[in-house]
Design a protein around this motif. Structure first.
Motif, PDB file in Angstrom:
ATOM      1  N   SER A  50     107.511  46.239  48.073  1.00 21.91           N
ATOM      2  CA  SER A  50     108.381  45.108  48.753  1.00 21.91           C
ATOM      3  C   SER A  50     109.581  45.820  49.417  1.00 21.91           C
ATOM      4  O   SER A  50     109.818  45.142  50.619  1.00 21.91           O
ATOM      5  N   LYS A  55     106.678  39.230  62.925  1.00 28.86           N
ATOM      6  CA  LYS A  55     107.388  38.608  62.212  1.00 28.86           C
ATOM      7  C   LYS A  55     106.515  37.986  60.901  1.00 28.86           C
ATOM      8  O   LYS A  55     107.095  38.010  59.842  1.00 28.86           O
ATOM      9  N   ASP A  56     105.283  37.591  61.470  1.00 26.32           N
ATOM     10  CA  ASP A  56     104.544  37.184  60.217  1.00 26.32           C
ATOM     11  C   ASP A  56     104.072  38.100  59.192  1.00 26.32           C
ATOM     12  O   ASP A  56     103.462  39.110  59.761  1.00 26.32           O
ATOM     13  N   GLN A  57     104.379  37.914  58.162  1.00 28.23           N
ATOM     14  CA  GLN A  57     104.223  38.879  56.906  1.00 28.23           C
ATOM     15  C   GLN A  57     102.733  39.153  56.896  1.00 28.23           C
ATOM     16  O   GLN A  57     102.165  40.544  56.719  1.00 28.23           O
ATOM     17  N   ASP A  58     101.607  38.506  56.912  1.00 23.40           N
ATOM     18  CA  ASP A  58     100.272  38.494  56.795  1.00 23.40           C
ATOM     19  C   ASP A  58      99.681  39.322  57.994  1.00 23.40           C
ATOM     20  O   ASP A  58      98.929  40.194  57.706  1.00 23.40           O
ATOM     21  N   LYS A  81     101.403  41.420  59.792  1.00 22.70           N
ATOM     22  CA  LYS A  81     102.245  42.712  59.548  1.00 22.70           C
ATOM     23  C   LYS A  81     101.646  43.564  58.551  1.00 22.70           C
ATOM     24  O   LYS A  81     101.248  44.642  58.742  1.00 22.70           O
ATOM     25  N   ILE A  82     101.130  42.825  57.474  1.00 21.89           N
ATOM     26  CA  ILE A  82     100.332  43.653  56.290  1.00 21.89           C
ATOM     27  C   ILE A  82      99.171  44.049  56.831  1.00 21.89           C
ATOM     28  O   ILE A  82      98.444  45.064  56.506  1.00 21.89           O
ATOM     29  N   LEU A 142     108.141  47.363  52.734  1.00 23.10           N
ATOM     30  CA  LEU A 142     107.642  46.714  53.655  1.00 23.10           C
ATOM     31  C   LEU A 142     108.778  45.892  54.339  1.00 23.10           C
ATOM     32  O   LEU A 142     108.448  45.710  55.486  1.00 23.10           O
ATOM     33  N   ALA A 143     109.864  45.678  53.563  1.00 24.81           N
ATOM     34  CA  ALA A 143     110.957  44.905  54.292  1.00 24.81           C
ATOM     35  C   ALA A 143     111.796  45.988  55.291  1.00 24.81           C
ATOM     36  O   ALA A 143     112.201  45.605  56.366  1.00 24.81           O
TER      37      ALA A 143
END
Length: 159
Positions: free
Chosen positions: A133, A106-109, A111-112, A136-137
């Motif tokens: 974006s 869930k954490d975007q950082d 995930k990236i 990524l979503a």
């Protein structure tokens, strides 16, 4: 990282090498009807965990949301070891089987970070580029925390 000891075990270094170099892994989840569902996936082995990317919705995602216990497998096949007897023919191989707990990042950082590692493994020319974006979503990242890991091999020295 290794589980129960059996004959022809890979070392931890050999397991790490196979997990790092394998291009395709197989993720097994359980359907809501109790049947296994196996999916070939691209993945990266990083910091002792497996990371898999794909659509943020679908059968494997739904299966993981219902039951986080998964199995993950990679293998490399070598030459056939022929014999004059059909039952004595064998194959050189190395394989790793992991039992683990899967979660959706869930954490975007994080995930990236996982997606960047996957890009670096499969298409290094695109390393460092920003993810659109909308893409990524729509992308889900599964993390498998390793509970048990076994690695086996067979070659002509095993006979």
């Amino acid at each position: 990282m290794q589980g129960r000891m059996r004959a022809h075990q890979l070392t931890t270094d050999q397991i790490n090498a196979l997990l790092t170099t394998s291009q395709v892994g197989h993720l097994a989840t359980l359907n809501d009807n109790g049947f296994p569902y196996v999916t070939p996936v691209h993945f990266v082995y990083m910091a002792g965990a497996i990371y898999i990317h794909g659509l943020s919705k679908g059968q494997k995602i739904g299966n993981i949301q219902r039951n986080s216990k998964v199995c993950f497998e990679v293998m490399s096949q070598g030459k056939f070891m022929l014999s004059n007897e059909p039952c004595d023919v064998n194959t050189e191989y190395q394989s790793v089987i992991i039992h683990g707990e899967a979660t959706l990042l869930k954490d975007q950082d994080k995930k990236i970070e996982a997606l960047n590692a996957i890009i670096e493994k499969y298409v290094p020319d695109l390393t460092g580029k920003q993810f659109p974006s909308n893409a990524l979503a729509a992308t889900g990242v599964i993390k498998i925390d390793v509970i048990e890991c076994t690695g086996k091999f067979y070659n002509d020295t095993c006979q």
